[in-house]
Structure formats: C-alpha cells, structure tokens
Design an enzyme around this catalytic site. Structure first.
Site, PDB file in Angstrom:
ATOM      1  N   CYS A   2      25.517  19.106  17.577  1.00 44.38           N
ATOM      2  CA  CYS A   2      26.002  20.496  17.629  1.00 44.38           C
ATOM      3  C   CYS A   2      24.859  21.477  17.866  1.00 44.38           C
ATOM      4  O   CYS A   2      23.692  21.128  17.715  1.00 44.38           O
ATOM      5  CB  CYS A   2      26.665  20.874  16.311  1.00 44.38           C
ATOM      6  SG  CYS A   2      27.912  19.727  15.762  1.00 44.38           S
ATOM      7  N   ARG A  29      22.705  19.845  24.765  1.00 48.79           N
ATOM      8  CA  ARG A  29      22.690  18.987  23.586  1.00 48.79           C
ATOM      9  C   ARG A  29      23.937  18.108  23.500  1.00 48.79           C
ATOM     10  O   ARG A  29      23.963  17.142  22.746  1.00 48.79           O
ATOM     11  CB  ARG A  29      22.602  19.863  22.322  1.00 48.79           C
ATOM     12  CG  ARG A  29      21.349  20.705  22.261  1.00 48.79           C
ATOM     13  CD  ARG A  29      21.504  21.871  21.299  1.00 48.79           C
ATOM     14  NE  ARG A  29      21.634  21.430  19.934  1.00 48.79           N
ATOM     15  CZ  ARG A  29      20.611  21.266  19.089  1.00 48.79           C
ATOM     16  NH1 ARG A  29      19.396  21.530  19.492  1.00 48.79           N
ATOM     17  NH2 ARG A  29      20.797  20.877  17.860  1.00 48.79           N
ATOM     18  N   TRP A  77      29.793  18.850  18.404  1.00 53.52           N
ATOM     19  CA  TRP A  77      29.808  17.453  18.839  1.00 53.52           C
ATOM     20  C   TRP A  77      30.443  16.710  17.675  1.00 53.52           C
ATOM     21  O   TRP A  77      29.834  16.565  16.619  1.00 53.52           O
ATOM     22  CB  TRP A  77      28.367  17.009  19.069  1.00 53.52           C
ATOM     23  CG  TRP A  77      28.156  15.574  19.395  1.00 53.52           C
ATOM     24  CD1 TRP A  77      28.220  14.505  18.543  1.00 53.52           C
ATOM     25  CD2 TRP A  77      27.802  15.026  20.660  1.00 53.52           C
ATOM     26  NE1 TRP A  77      27.939  13.348  19.201  1.00 53.52           N
ATOM     27  CE2 TRP A  77      27.673  13.630  20.495  1.00 53.52           C
ATOM     28  CE3 TRP A  77      27.578  15.583  21.922  1.00 53.52           C
ATOM     29  CZ2 TRP A  77      27.330  12.786  21.545  1.00 53.52           C
ATOM     30  CZ3 TRP A  77      27.223  14.734  22.951  1.00 53.52           C
ATOM     31  CH2 TRP A  77      27.112  13.369  22.763  1.00 53.52           C
ATOM     32  N   ASN A 103      25.190  22.972  12.115  1.00 53.73           N
ATOM     33  CA  ASN A 103      24.713  21.939  13.024  1.00 53.73           C
ATOM     34  C   ASN A 103      24.207  20.827  12.110  1.00 53.73           C
ATOM     35  O   ASN A 103      23.523  21.111  11.136  1.00 53.73           O
ATOM     36  CB  ASN A 103      23.567  22.542  13.849  1.00 53.73           C
ATOM     37  CG  ASN A 103      22.764  21.500  14.559  1.00 53.73           C
ATOM     38  OD1 ASN A 103      23.301  20.467  14.938  1.00 53.73           O
ATOM     39  ND2 ASN A 103      21.482  21.760  14.737  1.00 53.73           N
ATOM     40  N   GLY A 104      24.601  19.571  12.369  1.00 49.86           N
ATOM     41  CA  GLY A 104      24.139  18.473  11.511  1.00 49.86           C
ATOM     42  C   GLY A 104      25.303  17.804  10.810  1.00 49.86           C
ATOM     43  O   GLY A 104      26.448  17.910  11.261  1.00 49.86           O
ATOM     44  N   GLU A 471      15.030  -6.301  26.188  1.00 54.03           N
ATOM     45  CA  GLU A 471      15.134  -4.841  26.267  1.00 54.03           C
ATOM     46  C   GLU A 471      13.818  -4.237  26.776  1.00 54.03           C
ATOM     47  O   GLU A 471      13.828  -3.326  27.606  1.00 54.03           O
ATOM     48  CB  GLU A 471      15.524  -4.288  24.885  1.00 54.03           C
ATOM     49  CG  GLU A 471      15.525  -2.774  24.749  1.00 54.03           C
ATOM     50  CD  GLU A 471      16.410  -2.045  25.752  1.00 54.03           C
ATOM     51  OE1 GLU A 471      17.238  -2.679  26.436  1.00 54.03           O
ATOM     52  OE2 GLU A 471      16.241  -0.819  25.871  1.00 54.03           O
ATOM     53  N   LYS A 475      13.365  -2.039  30.198  1.00 56.24           N
ATOM     54  CA  LYS A 475      12.748  -0.702  30.222  1.00 56.24           C
ATOM     55  C   LYS A 475      11.606  -0.677  31.233  1.00 56.24           C
ATOM     56  O   LYS A 475      11.475   0.242  32.024  1.00 56.24           O
ATOM     57  CB  LYS A 475      12.228  -0.396  28.825  1.00 56.24           C
ATOM     58  CG  LYS A 475      12.503   0.886  28.221  1.00 56.24           C
ATOM     59  CD  LYS A 475      13.867   1.262  27.743  1.00 56.24           C
ATOM     60  CE  LYS A 475      15.053   0.889  28.549  1.00 56.24           C
ATOM     61  NZ  LYS A 475      16.306   1.013  27.831  1.00 56.24           N
ATOM     62  N   GLU A 478      12.896  -0.831  34.829  1.00 62.63           N
ATOM     63  CA  GLU A 478      13.700   0.352  35.159  1.00 62.63           C
ATOM     64  C   GLU A 478      12.837   1.555  35.537  1.00 62.63           C
ATOM     65  O   GLU A 478      13.149   2.273  36.481  1.00 62.63           O
ATOM     66  CB  GLU A 478      14.564   0.687  33.929  1.00 62.63           C
ATOM     67  CG  GLU A 478      15.535   1.818  34.111  1.00 62.63           C
ATOM     68  CD  GLU A 478      16.415   2.012  32.868  1.00 62.63           C
ATOM     69  OE1 GLU A 478      16.090   1.482  31.793  1.00 62.63           O
ATOM     70  OE2 GLU A 478      17.434   2.715  32.998  1.00 62.63           O
ATOM     71  N   HIS A 494       9.453 -24.114  30.770  1.00 63.17           N
ATOM     72  CA  HIS A 494      10.424 -24.859  31.574  1.00 63.17           C
ATOM     73  C   HIS A 494      10.472 -24.368  33.019  1.00 63.17           C
ATOM     74  O   HIS A 494      11.442 -24.660  33.722  1.00 63.17           O
ATOM     75  CB  HIS A 494      11.816 -24.774  30.939  1.00 63.17           C
ATOM     76  CG  HIS A 494      11.922 -25.490  29.619  1.00 63.17           C
ATOM     77  ND1 HIS A 494      11.874 -26.862  29.492  1.00 63.17           N
ATOM     78  CD2 HIS A 494      12.031 -25.015  28.352  1.00 63.17           C
ATOM     79  CE1 HIS A 494      11.975 -27.204  28.215  1.00 63.17           C
ATOM     80  NE2 HIS A 494      12.068 -26.095  27.493  1.00 63.17           N
ATOM     81  N   LYS A 591      22.812   7.578  34.931  1.00 61.78           N
ATOM     82  CA  LYS A 591      22.952   7.466  33.473  1.00 61.78           C
ATOM     83  C   LYS A 591      24.291   6.825  33.120  1.00 61.78           C
ATOM     84  O   LYS A 591      24.376   6.052  32.182  1.00 61.78           O
ATOM     85  CB  LYS A 591      22.841   8.865  32.849  1.00 61.78           C
ATOM     86  CG  LYS A 591      22.856   8.875  31.331  1.00 61.78           C
ATOM     87  CD  LYS A 591      21.573   8.327  30.753  1.00 61.78           C
ATOM     88  CE  LYS A 591      21.597   8.213  29.238  1.00 61.78           C
ATOM     89  NZ  LYS A 591      20.577   7.271  28.748  1.00 61.78           N
TER      90      LYS A 591
HETATM   91  O1  M6R Z   1      26.399   3.842  28.680  1.00 60.32           O
HETATM   92  P1  M6R Z   1      26.187   2.372  28.478  1.00 60.32           P
HETATM   93  O2  M6R Z   1      25.496   2.059  27.202  1.00 60.32           O
HETATM   94  O3  M6R Z   1      27.466   1.595  28.597  1.00 60.32           O
HETATM   95  O4  M6R Z   1      25.256   1.928  29.660  1.00 60.32           O
HETATM   96  C1  M6R Z   1      24.955   0.578  29.897  1.00 60.32           C
HETATM   97  C2  M6R Z   1      23.778   0.419  30.826  1.00 60.32           C
HETATM   98  O5  M6R Z   1      24.065   0.976  32.076  1.00 60.32           O
HETATM   99  C3  M6R Z   1      22.522   1.111  30.270  1.00 60.32           C
HETATM  100  O6  M6R Z   1      22.227   0.631  28.994  1.00 60.32           O
HETATM  101  C4  M6R Z   1      21.318   0.870  31.180  1.00 60.32           C
HETATM  102  O7  M6R Z   1      21.000  -0.472  31.171  1.00 60.32           O
HETATM  103  C5  M6R Z   1      20.151   1.745  30.698  1.00 60.32           C
HETATM  104  N1  M6R Z   1      19.845   2.749  31.681  1.00 60.32           N
HETATM  105  C6  M6R Z   1      18.920   0.971  30.401  1.00 60.32           C
HETATM  106  O8  M6R Z   1      17.906   1.804  29.937  1.00 60.32           O
END
Ligand code: M6R
Length: 596
Positions: A2, A29, A77, A103-104, A471, A475, A478, A494, A591
């Site tokens: 919020c 936000r 939110w 907010n919070g 992960e 990152k 990406e 392997h 995104k």
């Molecule tokens: O909104 P989502 O969590 O469903 O998105 C899934 C993936 O597209 C997302 O996690 C993507 O792999 C990220 N950009 C990685 O940093």
C-alpha cells in the site's frame, strides 16, 4: 504494497487533483483499490473510494470535485480483506469525525476488531487499516488528546505499518511510523507526508525524515515530531533532497534489482508476521496433509521455490510432494489427477500462462487448487480455493529476487507448521539476511573481474542447495546473457566434467550437511584446472580445497539455502552491470509471461 499520502494546506482549496497525482506517483508500488478523503472547513469529511486503477476510480468518483484544508489518498494492496469498496481506504471512525489510512500490516487486527465490536464501535470492513482508526478513536472517546490517543494506539497495533489520520475540527494531520516507510515534506503554505519520496518530490524538496517510534503532526506551515514512548518533542531540521525522480523511485539504488535484493530482510520479517496471522495458512496445511498426491507447480524461479519446498515438506513434515514445471505437470500427470489430489500453484505474477493452463487441467479433474501469489487480484488468486500472499509488493525488476525468497520462506513456514515444529527458528532470518547482504556484497565484488569475461559456467548444489544452484544459474544467465548451467553436484562427473579446462569457473553451493560431498566435487574439478568458487559457512575443508570461498553466516541446514541465494543474486547483478547490461530489463524477456 500500500501507499499513503496526506497534505495540509493553509486555506480551503480544491485538493482532488493533488491527491490524484500523488496516488499516480505511488502506483508503482502496486495496488488494487484507491481512496481519497478531504476534510473541509465546514466540518464535513468527503470520502470516496473504490476498487480499480487511480485514473479510473478518480474519474468514476469525481475526485476533481473534492475540496478541503486537508486530504488523504491511499492505494491499497489487499492482504487482510478482499479488494472491495468497503475494504478500500481511508476509513472513518464510528461517528465519522476521524478519518485515516495505513500502509503495512496490523497482524493482530482480528483480535482488535473483536475488541472494537465489543466496545460498541462501528466496524465496517474486514481490512486491518480500519483498526488504526478505531485504535485512536477508543482513546479519544476516553478523553485523551489526539496525540496521546495515537501514542496509545501505537502500543495496541502490532505489526509493521505507518498511518495518517485527521480529525474534524482540527487543522492538522497526524502520522506515525512503525516499520513501514514515512517521509514528510514542507512547501510554501503546505506540508505533506507520504510512504515514500516520489509522491512528495514534485511538490517540494524540503524533506523531513521520520523514524520508527515517532509521531508527526502537520499543519500548513509547520511540522512537529514527537517520540511515541514519552511524547517528547524531537528537533529535526528539514533536508534538501536533490535526487532525481527516477533515483527516488529506486530508493537510491542504481537498479530495481539491487533495491529488491536489499528489501529481502525486511520483507521476510513482514511475511513472517503475515503468515503467523493468516487463517489461510492453517486451512492450506490441513488440505495439503489430506491430499493423496501433492504437487508443487510453477515455472522458472517459482519452480525452484517448489523444489526447495518439496525438500522442506519431506524433511520437516514427512509429507512427500512432487515439484513440477507447469507444462510438464500437464504432460506427465494430466491423465492421473483426481479430486483427492492437491496442487500448490506458485507464481509471482499469478498470470503465467503455463501455470494457468496447468490449473485448468487440475480443475477439470476436480483437483484442489491452492496458490502462493504475489499479485493479489491475479488470475491465480481467483482460481485458488485458498491462497497465501507473498507480501513482497511490486517486483519491478524482471529477475525475480525478493519473491523467490518469500516463496521459499512460505514453504519453510508451512513445512514447520505441518510437522508441528516451532517456527521460532525463523525469527532470526531477517537479521541473518541483512548480515548476508552486508558480508557477501564485498566478497562478490572481488570475484567480478575474474568472472566478467566468462561465457560459460556451472553452478552446482546438492540436497537443500540443489534448487539454489538452479536458481543461481537462472539468475546468472538471465541478466548476463551467458551460458550458466545449474546442476546436482554429483551429476557433474557424469558428463559435463569433460568441458572443464584451465580456469573454467564452477560455483559450488555447499550446505553445511553436505560439505564433504561438495569437497569431493570441488577436487574433481580443481585437479582438472577449474576455478572452483564455493559458497558456504566458514569451513576449513572448503577453504583448503576451493580457490575462493564466499562465506555465509552460520545458520544451520534449513536456513542456509535462503542465505546462499543472496550472493548468487548479487553476483548476477554485478556481472550484468559490469557487462554493460540493464539487469532490470534483460533483452527478450518479460516480467509476466502470458503466452504459451
Ligand atoms: O510470475 P511467475 O512467478 O509465474 O513467473 C515465472 C517465471 O517466468 C519467472 O520466475 C522467471 O523465471 C523469472 N524472470 C526469473 O528471474
């Protein structure tokens, strides 16, 4: 997440457009509803609020007509209480002469609501922000002046929050800060207060910072700060802020990714409060326990959280769960699903098409659908019988960072609860995350020059750190546009080991329980010339065998994976910037992936 904004002006005037503009500037936000209140000189409070976007709500409810000497706008939110007009903020007290917004999160608002109702106050919504107003009202009704009433309310309201409140017949607004952001501004003939700088800077650059445990009283020409604990006045001069608007939105960080990495300690703390108070958590656990088969479904980063979640659930609650990528869930299990099965669908956006497709198949088979979701009001939230919010606010940077942390933490919380363990072990997490950022940032910086030209690297983990290795690799690829593969450390021999030559970089994410196994893996690569970089707690074996060791704070096997995530996020960020890329908006990516 919020946002609140309040303004006090020296004579009654039209405030609608100022409040609407401030609302627009808070909108980054993230929010689902909007409300405005103005306090007029004739003693009337004009309150208009609804679900929707700022411009749509402002047009529908004619905010442009709103006049007054004081005004408040709030963007909500939803966390406590569904998005609805009655739950939208600001809220009035019982007889309509106090109006306020927060907010919070007020984590004890269910108990407070019951008290207010028993005391005969008119509680209209199921939103925790309303508790702030009644918490002040109850002491005003007992004869306290408003500042003392707010001080007492502060003690009653548990959680992390800031709120702003005004009263008919006075010329001031008051605001208080406990854990959520709050700053004030002073201009010619007005003062204002807000959750953050972007809504203030276009009006004035004379800023007064507010700290936790402080009350601020604003009249048109003056700001007075007091300590909540003893009511004493604090002398604080305004400062002139010269930051650009863009820098203000990024909170002083050069990129949203770095800002969001740094938000993790605070957001993890807030999530823990939220989960302890969320009735849905208990419901979700009961449903997960009864399931014949339990699937944890997501894509990308959210899938990695599912992988870690499955380990936590098996280990802490003896509950087998199948982590699976959403499209593969359909292909692999689509034909075998039944009404006795449950899926926990995990998605930051709640709009990922692959996940929504999987939900459709699950629903067609009558399977139970539960959600972990950051964007409230999203398709995943609506499709879920039961959902838990991740409480991260808007994640602007395309690489998911803070939402991964809170997804993984939610699974750890659920697993501890399901296994009837105490969740006290999590109380240290915010501090440990803070410490991890502070201590690993300089260590990561030292590796930058060695890794910035690498176009190929591996990131290996084992057991609890296997999902973290995946992960970290995601990152890295990406945001640096290089090949980085995440893998189970024992699989490396392997096949991929053949790629290793002089200086070939391999990252090892070493959990405290699996250090001996990781040390074997490290030696297999170093004896072939690799540059092995270990991430783990201080350990003589890692130090002796790896070329570099990024030291994590000691935290134990369960928390370690969460901490290990941070230096990998920081490394990806630094290498991206060093290569001249914008980590917030990597090429070719979006995104929210609403396509197949
Ligand atoms: O909104 P989502 O969590 O469903 O998105 C899934 C993936 O597209 C997302 O996690 C993507 O792999 C990220 N950009 C990685 O940093």
């Amino acid at each position: 997440m919020c946002g609140i904004f309040g303004i006090v002006v020296d004579k009654e005037q039209s405030l609608g457009s100022i409040l609407t503009d401030a609302g627009r500037r808070l909108s980054y936000r993230g929010y689902d509803s909007v409300g405005c209140a103005t306090l007029r000189a004739d003693g009337v409070i004009d309150l208009r609020k609804d679900v929707g976007k700022v411009d749509a709500v402002a047009a529908r409810h004619r905010f442009d007509e709103m006049r007054g000497t004081r005004g408040i706008v709030q963007l909500r939110w939803a966390t406590f209480g569904a998005p609805s007009p009655v739950n939208a903020q600001p809220h009035l007290d019982s007889d309509g002469d106090l109006v306020g917004a927060h907010n919070g999160n007020i984590v004890n608002h269910v108990e407070l609501r019951a008290q207010f109702i028993a005391e005969g106050l008119s509680v209209r919504s199921t939103n925790d922000g309303e508790s702030c107003v009644h918490a002040v009202e109850r002491y005003v009704a007992r004869g306290e002046n408003i500042v003392d009433a707010i001080r007492r309310a502060y003690r009653d309201l548990e959680g992390d929050y800031a709120f702003v409140i005004g009263r008919v017949g006075e010329e001031k607004l008051y605001a208080i800060k406990k854990g959520s952001g709050l700053v004030a501004g002073m201009g010619e003939g007005f003062t204002c207060v807000s959750s953050d700088l972007p809504s203030i800077l276009p009006l004035t650059r004379r800023i007064v910072r507010v700290n936790d445990g402080e009350i601020i009283a604003l009249d048109a020409n003056r700001i007075e700060l007091r300590r909540v604990d003893d009511g004493s006045v604090i002398a604080r001069e305004p400062e002139i802020v010269t930051a650009s608007m863009d820098a203000a939105i990024k909170g002083g960080y050069p990129h949203f990714m770095l800002k969001e990495i740094h938000e993790q300690p605070r957001l993890a703390g807030e999530l823990l409060h939220l989960l302890e108070a969320a009735p849905h958590a208990t419901k979700m656990i009961a449903r997960m326990k009864r399931a014949r088969h339990l699937y944890l479904v997501g894509c990308g980063t959210s899938y990695h959280a599912c992988m870690l979640g499955a380990i936590y659930l098996a280990r802490l609650a003896g509950r087998a769960a199948i982590p699976i990528l959403a499209p593969q869930f359909i292909a692999q299990y689509g034909g075998a699903l039944s009404a006795d099965d449950v899926g926990v669908f995990v998605s930051q956006s709640g709009e990922t098409k692959d996940v929504l497709n999987a939900i459709q198949v699950a629903q067609a088979r009558g399977m139970g659908v539960q959600g972990l979701v950051n964007v409230l009001g999203s398709s995943l939230m609506h499709a879920s019988e039961c959902y838990l919010p991740l409480g991260c606010g808007y994640e602007i940077s395309v690489p998911a960072t803070k939402t991964f942390m809170n997804q993984a933490l939610t699974f750890l919380f659920l697993a501890l609860k399901m296994g009837n363990h105490s969740t006290d072990v999590l109380a240290r997490l915010p501090d440990l995350l803070e410490q991890t950022i502070a201590t690993t940032e300089p260590q990561v910086a030292l590796l930058e020059s060695a890794l910035v030209t690498a176009d190929d690297l591996y990131c290996l983990g084992y057991g609890l750190t296997y999902p973290i290795a995946l992960e970290g690799a995601l990152k890295l690829k990406e945001v640096t546009y290089t090949h980085c593969e995440g893998m189970l450390s024992t699989e490396f021999k392997h096949g991929p080991l053949s790629a290793v030559g002089e200086g070939y970089p391999v990252l090892f994410v070493a959990g405290p329980e699996d250090t001996p196994l990781l040390v074997s893996g490290i030696n297999e690569t170093t004896c072939r010339g690799a540059r092995s970089i270990a991430l783990g707690e201080e350990d003589a074996r890692l130090r002796a065998n790896a070329h570099d060791l990024i030291v994590l704070p000691n935290s134990g096997a369960l928390i370690n994976p969460l901490l290990a995530t941070i230096p990998l996020q920081l490394l990806a960020y630094r290498l991206s910037v060093a290569r001249g890329y914008d980590p917030d908006f990597p090429r070719n990516l979006s995104k929210t992936l609403t396509v197949d």
